[in-house]
Scaffold this motif. Structure first.
Motif, PDB file in Angstrom:
ATOM      1  N   PRO A 115       0.855  -1.199   0.000  1.00  0.00           N
ATOM      2  CA  PRO A 115       0.000   0.000   0.000  1.00  0.00           C
ATOM      3  C   PRO A 115       0.887   1.243   0.000  1.00  0.00           C
ATOM      4  CG  PRO A 115      -0.207  -1.255   2.066  1.00  0.00           C
ATOM      5  CD  PRO A 115       0.742  -1.995   1.194  1.00  0.00           C
ATOM      6  N   GLY A 116       0.494   2.277  -0.723  1.00  0.00           N
ATOM      7  CA  GLY A 116       1.332   3.488  -0.809  1.00  0.00           C
ATOM      8  C   GLY A 116       2.462   3.261  -1.796  1.00  0.00           C
ATOM      9  N   LEU A 117       3.678   3.624  -1.391  1.00  0.00           N
ATOM     10  CA  LEU A 117       4.843   3.449  -2.270  1.00  0.00           C
ATOM     11  C   LEU A 117       5.082   1.968  -2.542  1.00  0.00           C
ATOM     12  CD1 LEU A 117       7.404   5.909  -0.616  1.00  0.00           C
ATOM     13  CD2 LEU A 117       6.372   6.166  -2.867  1.00  0.00           C
ATOM     14  N   SER A 118       5.538   1.644  -3.753  1.00  0.00           N
ATOM     15  CA  SER A 118       5.824   0.244  -4.077  1.00  0.00           C
ATOM     16  C   SER A 118       7.119  -0.194  -3.394  1.00  0.00           C
ATOM     17  CB  SER A 118       5.972   0.069  -5.591  1.00  0.00           C
ATOM     18  OG  SER A 118       7.276   0.438  -6.002  1.00  0.00           O
ATOM     19  N   GLY A 119       7.264  -1.494  -3.264  1.00  0.00           N
ATOM     20  CA  GLY A 119       8.482  -2.052  -2.683  1.00  0.00           C
ATOM     21  C   GLY A 119       9.719  -1.648  -3.465  1.00  0.00           C
ATOM     22  N   LEU A 120       9.562  -1.456  -4.782  1.00  0.00           N
ATOM     23  CA  LEU A 120      10.710  -1.052  -5.601  1.00  0.00           C
ATOM     24  C   LEU A 120      11.129   0.376  -5.265  1.00  0.00           C
ATOM     25  CD1 LEU A 120       9.740  -2.637  -9.031  1.00  0.00           C
ATOM     26  CD2 LEU A 120      11.215  -3.586  -7.247  1.00  0.00           C
ATOM     27  N   ASP A 121      10.142   1.268  -5.075  1.00  0.00           N
ATOM     28  CA  ASP A 121      10.460   2.650  -4.681  1.00  0.00           C
ATOM     29  C   ASP A 121      11.160   2.670  -3.323  1.00  0.00           C
ATOM     30  OD1 ASP A 121       9.281   3.684  -6.984  1.00  0.00           O
ATOM     31  OD2 ASP A 121       7.320   3.896  -6.025  1.00  0.00           O
ATOM     32  N   ILE A 122      10.625   1.878  -2.391  1.00  0.00           N
ATOM     33  CA  ILE A 122      11.200   1.814  -1.045  1.00  0.00           C
ATOM     34  C   ILE A 122      12.628   1.278  -1.113  1.00  0.00           C
ATOM     35  CG2 ILE A 122      10.933   0.852   1.271  1.00  0.00           C
ATOM     36  CD1 ILE A 122       8.652   2.693   0.534  1.00  0.00           C
ATOM     37  N   THR A 123      12.825   0.241  -1.941  1.00  0.00           N
ATOM     38  CA  THR A 123      14.164  -0.349  -2.107  1.00  0.00           C
ATOM     39  C   THR A 123      15.151   0.712  -2.567  1.00  0.00           C
ATOM     40  OG1 THR A 123      13.293  -2.551  -2.562  1.00  0.00           O
ATOM     41  CG2 THR A 123      15.500  -2.065  -3.417  1.00  0.00           C
TER      42      THR A 123
END
Length: 124
Positions: A59-67
Motif C-alpha cells: 500500500p502506498g509506495l511500491s516495494g521497488l520505490d522503497i528499495t
C-alpha cells in the motif's frame, strides 16, 4: 554478532510464515515485521537492518520505490525483493532499484531462504 532482519509485506500470513522459517533456521537473528513501505522507511534509520525482505506490491509506495530509497542511504543493507509475479520486468526493475536478490513467493523454500541468509552472513 546480532543480525537484524526486516520483513516488509502487507500479508500478515506471509510475514508470519517467513518469520517462522527465519526464526527456526537462524535462532540468533533479530526479526521485525512491518506491513507497508512508510513503516519500513521509518524503521530503517533506527534499526539498521542487515537484510530486508521487501514485497513489490505494498500500500502506498511500491516495494521497488522503497528499495531505491533505502539503498540510496544504506548501501550495506541487503534487500531481497519478494513477489508473486515471476516476470522479467519485475526482476530487471528490482535489480535496477538496487535489490540484491529476487524471489518468487510460490517458489520460496526454506532452503533458498537459508542459502541467501548464509551468503549474506558469510560476507559480513
Amino acid at each position: 554478532m546480532m543480525f537484524n532482519t526486516l520483513i516488509v509485506d502487507d500479508s500478515d500470513a506471509f510475514r508470519q510464515s517467513l518469520h517462522q522459517i527465519l526464526a527456526r533456521s537462524f535462532p540468533a537473528m533479530s526479526i521485525a515485521e512491518v506491513a507497508d513501505g512508510e513503516a519500513a522507511l521509518n524503521y530503517v534509520p533506527a534499526y539498521h537492518p542487515d537484510l530486508i525482505f521487501m514485497d513489490v506490491r505494498l500500500p502506498g509506495l511500491s516495494g521497488l520505490d522503497i528499495t531505491k530509497i533505502i539503498k540510496s542511504n544504506n548501501t550495506e543493507t541487503k534487500i531481497c525483493v519478494i513477489t508473486s509475479y515471476d516476470l522479467q520486468e519485475y526482476r530487471d526493475a528490482a535489480l535496477n532499484c538496487g535489490a540484491d536478490h529476487f524471489i518468487v513467493k510460490d517458489k520460496l523454500s526454506t532452503m533458498e531462504i537459508s542459502a541467501i541468509v548464509d551468503g549474506i552472513l558469510s560476507s559480513h
